[in-house]
Design a protein around this motif. Structure first.
Motif, PDB file in Angstrom:
ATOM      1  N   ARG A  33      -8.499 -28.418  31.988  1.00 56.64           N
ATOM      2  CA  ARG A  33      -9.248 -28.773  33.425  1.00 56.64           C
ATOM      3  C   ARG A  33      -8.296 -29.497  33.912  1.00 56.64           C
ATOM      4  NH1 ARG A  33     -11.060 -24.467  32.528  1.00 56.64           N
ATOM      5  NH2 ARG A  33     -13.071 -23.703  32.793  1.00 56.64           N
ATOM      6  N   GLU A  34      -8.247 -29.431  35.343  1.00 61.50           N
ATOM      7  CA  GLU A  34      -7.485 -30.196  36.051  1.00 61.50           C
ATOM      8  C   GLU A  34      -8.733 -31.581  36.539  1.00 61.50           C
ATOM      9  OE1 GLU A  34      -4.241 -29.596  39.226  1.00 61.50           O
ATOM     10  OE2 GLU A  34      -6.346 -29.482  40.055  1.00 61.50           O
ATOM     11  N   SER A  35      -8.127 -32.578  36.311  1.00 61.84           N
ATOM     12  CA  SER A  35      -8.943 -33.896  36.894  1.00 61.84           C
ATOM     13  C   SER A  35      -8.650 -34.109  38.311  1.00 61.84           C
ATOM     14  CB  SER A  35      -8.557 -35.174  35.945  1.00 61.84           C
ATOM     15  OG  SER A  35      -9.061 -36.523  36.624  1.00 61.84           O
ATOM     16  N   THR A  36      -7.596 -34.669  38.705  1.00 55.37           N
ATOM     17  CA  THR A  36      -7.043 -34.670  40.077  1.00 55.37           C
ATOM     18  C   THR A  36      -5.714 -33.981  39.779  1.00 55.37           C
ATOM     19  OG1 THR A  36      -5.954 -36.744  39.593  1.00 55.37           O
ATOM     20  CG2 THR A  36      -8.154 -36.699  40.882  1.00 55.37           C
ATOM     21  N   ARG A  39      -3.062 -34.036  36.978  1.00 57.74           N
ATOM     22  CA  ARG A  39      -3.605 -34.780  35.733  1.00 57.74           C
ATOM     23  C   ARG A  39      -4.594 -33.931  35.161  1.00 57.74           C
ATOM     24  NH1 ARG A  39      -1.500 -39.791  36.967  1.00 57.74           N
ATOM     25  NH2 ARG A  39      -1.112 -39.925  39.181  1.00 57.74           N
ATOM     26  N   TYR A  40      -4.453 -33.566  33.736  1.00 59.86           N
ATOM     27  CA  TYR A  40      -5.443 -32.812  33.162  1.00 59.86           C
ATOM     28  C   TYR A  40      -6.241 -33.380  31.804  1.00 59.86           C
ATOM     29  CZ  TYR A  40      -3.396 -28.917  35.747  1.00 59.86           C
ATOM     30  OH  TYR A  40      -3.228 -28.028  36.775  1.00 59.86           O
ATOM     31  N   PHE A  41      -7.457 -32.946  31.899  1.00 62.59           N
ATOM     32  CA  PHE A  41      -8.332 -32.866  30.788  1.00 62.59           C
ATOM     33  C   PHE A  41      -7.730 -31.646  29.755  1.00 62.59           C
ATOM     34  CE2 PHE A  41     -11.401 -34.310  33.966  1.00 62.59           C
ATOM     35  CZ  PHE A  41     -11.713 -35.226  33.239  1.00 62.59           C
ATOM     36  N   PHE A  42      -7.309 -32.091  28.457  1.00 61.02           N
ATOM     37  CA  PHE A  42      -7.482 -31.176  27.203  1.00 61.02           C
ATOM     38  C   PHE A  42      -8.606 -30.964  26.751  1.00 61.02           C
ATOM     39  CE2 PHE A  42      -2.649 -29.894  27.090  1.00 61.02           C
ATOM     40  CZ  PHE A  42      -2.330 -30.837  28.186  1.00 61.02           C
ATOM     41  N   LEU A  43      -9.391 -29.729  26.784  1.00 60.78           N
ATOM     42  CA  LEU A  43     -10.662 -29.457  26.386  1.00 60.78           C
ATOM     43  C   LEU A  43     -10.417 -29.348  24.702  1.00 60.78           C
ATOM     44  CD1 LEU A  43     -11.867 -27.081  29.099  1.00 60.78           C
ATOM     45  CD2 LEU A  43     -12.234 -29.427  28.928  1.00 60.78           C
ATOM     46  N   ARG A 153       1.647 -35.149  36.760  1.00 57.74           N
ATOM     47  CA  ARG A 153       1.586 -36.640  36.986  1.00 57.74           C
ATOM     48  C   ARG A 153       1.620 -37.532  35.985  1.00 57.74           C
ATOM     49  NH1 ARG A 153      -0.770 -35.151  42.373  1.00 57.74           N
ATOM     50  NH2 ARG A 153       0.942 -34.843  43.598  1.00 57.74           N
ATOM     51  N   GLU A 154       1.055 -36.916  34.663  1.00 57.77           N
ATOM     52  CA  GLU A 154       0.621 -37.620  33.610  1.00 57.77           C
ATOM     53  C   GLU A 154       0.490 -36.515  32.717  1.00 57.77           C
ATOM     54  OE1 GLU A 154      -3.053 -39.888  34.016  1.00 57.77           O
ATOM     55  OE2 GLU A 154      -3.294 -39.887  31.911  1.00 57.77           O
TER      56      GLU A 154
ATOM     57  N   GLU B  68     -12.986 -33.019  19.564  1.00 60.01           N
ATOM     58  CA  GLU B  68     -12.019 -33.804  19.867  1.00 60.01           C
ATOM     59  C   GLU B  68     -11.390 -33.318  21.316  1.00 60.01           C
ATOM     60  OE1 GLU B  68      -8.217 -34.655  17.836  1.00 60.01           O
ATOM     61  OE2 GLU B  68      -7.695 -36.188  19.205  1.00 60.01           O
ATOM     62  N   MET B  69     -11.331 -34.032  22.176  1.00 58.43           N
ATOM     63  CA  MET B  69     -10.426 -33.691  23.303  1.00 58.43           C
ATOM     64  C   MET B  69      -9.605 -34.904  24.115  1.00 58.43           C
ATOM     65  SD  MET B  69     -13.563 -33.209  26.508  1.00 58.43           S
ATOM     66  CE  MET B  69     -12.323 -33.458  27.733  1.00 58.43           C
ATOM     67  N   VAL B  70      -9.306 -34.789  25.215  1.00 56.62           N
ATOM     68  CA  VAL B  70      -8.669 -35.770  25.832  1.00 56.62           C
ATOM     69  C   VAL B  70      -8.481 -35.899  27.290  1.00 56.62           C
ATOM     70  CG1 VAL B  70      -6.269 -35.022  25.488  1.00 56.62           C
ATOM     71  CG2 VAL B  70      -6.414 -37.415  25.463  1.00 56.62           C
ATOM     72  N   SER B  71      -8.954 -36.897  27.674  1.00 53.41           N
ATOM     73  CA  SER B  71      -8.843 -37.109  29.416  1.00 53.41           C
ATOM     74  C   SER B  71      -7.731 -37.896  29.798  1.00 53.41           C
ATOM     75  CB  SER B  71     -10.274 -37.792  29.901  1.00 53.41           C
ATOM     76  OG  SER B  71      -9.985 -39.069  29.744  1.00 53.41           O
ATOM     77  N   PRO B  72      -7.388 -37.772  31.121  1.00 58.73           N
ATOM     78  CA  PRO B  72      -6.221 -38.528  31.768  1.00 58.73           C
ATOM     79  C   PRO B  72      -6.582 -39.859  31.507  1.00 58.73           C
ATOM     80  CG  PRO B  72      -7.072 -36.689  33.141  1.00 58.73           C
ATOM     81  CD  PRO B  72      -7.982 -36.868  32.090  1.00 58.73           C
ATOM     82  N   PRO B  76      -9.780 -41.085  38.636  1.00 61.14           N
ATOM     83  CA  PRO B  76      -9.959 -41.221  40.025  1.00 61.14           C
ATOM     84  C   PRO B  76     -10.999 -42.216  40.383  1.00 61.14           C
ATOM     85  CG  PRO B  76     -10.169 -38.981  39.277  1.00 61.14           C
ATOM     86  CD  PRO B  76     -10.139 -39.449  38.106  1.00 61.14           C
ATOM     87  N   MET B 113     -15.544 -39.927  33.648  1.00 61.53           N
ATOM     88  CA  MET B 113     -14.375 -38.899  33.259  1.00 61.53           C
ATOM     89  C   MET B 113     -15.044 -37.808  32.507  1.00 61.53           C
ATOM     90  SD  MET B 113     -11.763 -39.311  34.892  1.00 61.53           S
ATOM     91  CE  MET B 113     -10.032 -38.913  34.042  1.00 61.53           C
ATOM     92  N   ASP B 116     -17.534 -35.871  34.416  1.00 59.40           N
ATOM     93  CA  ASP B 116     -16.798 -35.026  35.542  1.00 59.40           C
ATOM     94  C   ASP B 116     -16.175 -33.840  34.902  1.00 59.40           C
ATOM     95  OD1 ASP B 116     -15.901 -34.793  37.987  1.00 59.40           O
ATOM     96  OD2 ASP B 116     -13.898 -35.209  37.321  1.00 59.40           O
ATOM     97  N   VAL B 117     -15.999 -33.797  33.556  1.00 58.87           N
ATOM     98  CA  VAL B 117     -15.277 -32.686  33.074  1.00 58.87           C
ATOM     99  C   VAL B 117     -16.389 -31.836  32.565  1.00 58.87           C
ATOM    100  CG1 VAL B 117     -14.942 -33.443  30.689  1.00 58.87           C
ATOM    101  CG2 VAL B 117     -13.582 -31.769  31.471  1.00 58.87           C
ATOM    102  N   LYS B 120     -17.888 -29.653  35.399  1.00 59.92           N
ATOM    103  CA  LYS B 120     -17.124 -28.274  35.828  1.00 59.92           C
ATOM    104  C   LYS B 120     -17.421 -27.206  35.472  1.00 59.92           C
ATOM    105  CE  LYS B 120     -12.940 -31.300  36.498  1.00 59.92           C
ATOM    106  NZ  LYS B 120     -12.783 -31.348  37.713  1.00 59.92           N
TER     107      LYS B 120
END
Lengths: 570, 570
Positions: A33-36, A39-43, A153-154, B68-72, B76, B113, B116-117, B120
């Motif tokens: 999923r896109e954060s901004t 910049r992405y979340f990996f689910l 961007r990240e 496990e996942m990962v956020s930017p 924001p 964060m 926020d995910v 979605k």
């Protein structure tokens, strides 16, 4: 994993206007999923794949004797100042200050950081060579970020840095890394082209991109059919033929030429071939220098090559006003002949000629005056360029060495390897080792990067069909996608048993345990997710004494017994 | 790995003035290096350990069904504004702007964060509960960063966030996480105390720290000997006895008191017990409110408790000038009696009384005038506090429930678990799930953190001797430290064979292959590095037909045959 408990479910629709298939599928299948923007979340599903990609890279890197370490994400800005990269990479380098006033860069690459840690040790020739690498988040302050994981961007990058006593030793590592990258990408299901490319703001003398051919890729490169030559458009060369050098030089002639500004208009007006015309392109760089690039009329100027030759950071086309008011010439009628005599006093102008110009006699083109052209323009006699070099853009159909035709391809750059040489060790203090004679010497370096997210997107670009992703086994989030058909309690019970058994055997399985979902939707989700093996438990399969197995990339379905299933995956 | 090729060799000396043993040993053994203060490189050996710690955490988290996942890394800033944490956590939150003007926070934690995910997706009660976690770099803009990995500005944290339909469901997860943390730390060789603690800027109603007892730790906590109660000093309570409530109230009397400003001077002057004196402490908060904290004379004010009660971000002591010029009182002679009548007109003053005050009759203390005290001060009759609460600092020796004595301990906080409740879901838009009746409800949350680097430092604080580190097997960088004695070529050949054999069997081995190093130095390095098993190959061991094996944490050495060795580690 039970699907009911999974965070990040599938979605029937993709974001509007999404044209990049990898982004569409990874979104719909619940991997990212896109954060901004950029910049992405990996689910959870995406993170499993990301981890597996990193694991493959780690295994292959470790196999070569490379050593994993990790550096801070915030780089002291003083380090970037030491190599002057705070300015040269400034346009995409993010900077931050802490509340004590210390400045940091959010690194895009980590050459300075790795040298900084190495120089904390007294390195001798005995310690060399070594190659140290990390997986760490990198930042690029891109103005545009589109295309899902392809331009962000990240992102997590594997970046490696090797240290050597000399070039000869480095070259062995460069070859080893090249071979290792090919191996890594092969394990990930990607065929890569090794493409000579531009080193951007990294520095050094040469480098190569690993490119996966794809129409959505941003890398445009040219290669011969036999693969003996392949290079990014930024650096690709081609053979420029001698055109009419047997023709006698004629005397320069100024003629009236009521024509439009474009090249074709000139050729039509004078009834001469396009190649014989001089193409004059006026640029301005970031130091406000004017650069007149001249080239054979049917070729285009390659701005990247031009930038390198004149050592400019940025180039833009001069405006009509600038051409008239500062250069005192005329748009569409610019000429190198006499131009230095007419420009404003405080204006710096550099004339750069492509080497194709020297292969033409009696060229024609503008005369720095509206509706006037020169005929029989000849280099040296009529004008002297400041620089002569290759500044031409290579095109499909051009030839290279031994008359081999070049073909244009587009691709996704998933990795790159750079010769750095002494670029950094000459700029940074104490970037040295003690040689056999006890003398301090700068070390010779290389660096090697792989973008994890972009690699993942490239895999999806290559491995999918109209129903969804088809993960290569090595990096699939799970080996088995288990599902049930119908609401028969015995079926559910048996499926739970199959699930437990697979879990106990440490066979990775995603179990679609949803009861209120129709078979069609379950099958569609399985295809979308792209897990290699689909196992179905239903009244029918139980009657036949087993489960139904089908590979994602095949149509064949068959019934196998439970113990066969376990054996298949052990 | 061959030691000669290892990047990050041992160092005989530690940085000057290094008092933290974990930092000293991790530095000397070549596991870490500081980049700038509070930001560390993990060298190859350190990174292996860091990875193994993360692996243990991952295994145990996955075991509980967490995903496990990962956020930017760049959050924001708008998200932090949504919960107002951009201000409350502002003093240690780093902010950055990109070149398009978007603002980001370099997160210290990631509650916003993760919400926020999650928002979605359309979450229903069927999807709940779930617990999602990441390993990611966190930033703290600390003013002081000392103590190696114990107090840093940048570190990898495992942070998990759980989502629930209600409190009851959450409580099960909270217990599960608590048990899981105990298990994780046990596998890492750490005995942890579970200590009730302050939630800092995280929010929520309660939380617990996992603390490893250590004199260098920054966490001061109090516990009963039987462990039935343990709490951080910020929140620890104790039983405050009724002192002299049977004494008749005497009338208030103002007396001359030519005494010093301290509490002892007051007790000596009036020849009364310290506990009967009122301690008056004047604070100023970030909104320039004055806060008069009053408490039994032998107790101290706990500023953290006070801050929470008056909802202040920051507190400082009022200056003598402020006390004289704004409060119109006198340092050392402040009194709650009549104070609201004498303060400057535009001054806001809040009187906060510790509940110990109500357990005393006829207290004595200042009279808002130099060299004058009141005797027989009594709450309600002579003054009315705005707030009455527990604002006392708990000390060793105080008692809690059933008269159990509290003991003070210091420790390293390696993890923490937080009840968040509706703290975030009430503040953030769409932080909801659809319940069984189709209605939107905020979800109930918890969060759970472990600092990886600090855990590593804690392991070293606990597991070392005067020669070096003693790694627990589970997270040791290698299982075996192989070394040779002497320069006998046969010994070297045999050692190489042992090394190859171990590698082939995938037994992790560091081979000290240096030839020009004396035995003493090799042994010292082995002890410093702390790998669990030391294997020596020498002329002597070859004569005895094997290798010498010694555990790092034992003195016993014995000769074993090669096949025994392989068996031992398989």
């Amino acid at each position: 994993m039970k699907y009911s408990k999974l965070f990040g479910k599938t979605n029937k629709t993709a974001p509007e206007d999404e044209k990049i298939i990898s982004n569409k599928l990874l979104y719909q299948a619940g991997f990212i999923r896109e954060s901004t923007a950029g910049r992405y979340f990996f689910l959870p599903l995406g993170q499993i794949v990301q981890r597996k990609i990193m694991q493959v890279i780690k295994e292959e890197m470790d196999q070569t004797g490379s050593q994993e370490m990790v550096s801070p994400i915030l780089h002291p800005l003083t380090l970037w100042q030491e190599t002057n990269r705070d300015k040269s990479a400034g346009f995409e380098l993010m900077k931050i200050e802490d509340r004590r006033g210390s400045e940091f860069a959010l690194g895009g690459t980590a050459e300075e950081m790795f040298i900084d840690v190495v120089r904390k040790f007294q390195i001798s020739y005995r310690d060399l060579p070594f190659n140290i690498y990390q997986f760490s988040t990198k930042f690029r302050d891109e103005l545009r970020a589109r295309g899902g994981l392809l331009r962000v961007r990240e992102f997590i990058m594997k970046d490696a840095y090797s240290f050597h006593v000399d070039e000869e030793d480095f070259k062995k590592e460069y070859q080893l890394m090249s071979d290792t990258y090919t191996k890594i990408f092969k394990r990930l299901g990607l065929k890569t082209y090794i493409v000579e490319s531009d080193n951007g703001y990294i520095g050094g003398d040469y480098c190569h991109e690993f490119v996966v051919e794809s129409s959505v890729g941003e890398s445009r490169f040219l290669m011969t059919e036999d693969g003996s030559y392949s290079a990014h458009e930024d650096v690709a060369i081609f053979t420029k033929e001698e055109m009419n050098l047997d023709e006698q030089l004629q005397s320069l002639k100024k003629v009236e030429a009521k024509r439009n500004n474009d090249m074709e208009a000139g050729a039509n007006f004078h009834k001469k071939p396009l190649w014989q015309q001089i193409k004059d392109v006026m640029f301005v760089d970031e130091k406000n220098r004017f650069i007149l690039a001249i080239i054979r009329g049917d070729y285009d100027v390659n701005e990247m090559k031009l930038k390198h030759i004149i050592k400019a950071e940025e180039l833009r086309h001069a405006s009509d006003e600038e051409i008239r008011e500062i250069i005192h010439s005329e748009p569409g009628f610019i000429s190198p002949v006499g131009i230095k005599q007419i420009i404003s006093k405080d204006c710096e102008l550099i004339i750069v000629a492509d080497d194709s110009i020297r292969k033409i006699h009696n060229a024609y083109g503008g005369a720095n005056e509206k509706y006037f052209d020169y005929l029989n323009i000849n280099i040296d006699r009529d004008y002297q360029p400041d620089i002569e070099s290759d500044i031409a853009m290579t095109q499909s159909g051009y030839s290279v060495e031994n008359n081999k035709k070049l073909v244009e391809k587009r691709g996704i750059e998933v990795g790159n390897i750079f010769q750095l040489g002494y670029y950094y060790s000459n700029k940074m203090k104490d970037a040295t080792f003690v040689d056999k004679n006890g003398k301090s010497q700068p070390y010779y370096m290389g660096c090697y990067g792989i973008g994890i997210g972009r690699t993942m997107a490239a895999v999806v670009e290559i491995h999918h069909d109209d129903k969804g992703i088809i993960w290569p086994e090595e990096i699939a989030p799970y080996k088995i996608h288990l599902l049930t058909l119908g609401k028969d309690l015995e079926v559910l019970k048996q499926a739970e048993m199959v699930y437990d058994k697979l879990c106990k055997e440490n066979i990775e399985v995603l179990f679609d345990d949803r009861r209120d979902i129709m078979a069609g939707e379950k099958f569609a989700d399985a295809d979308l997710l792209g897990i290699p093996y689909r196992i179905v438990v239903s009244t029918k399969t139980l009657k036949l004494g087993g489960v139904e197995i089908k590979q994602r990339n095949s149509q064949e379905q068959k019934i196998i017994k439970m113990d066969q299933l376990i054996k298949l995956f052990n």
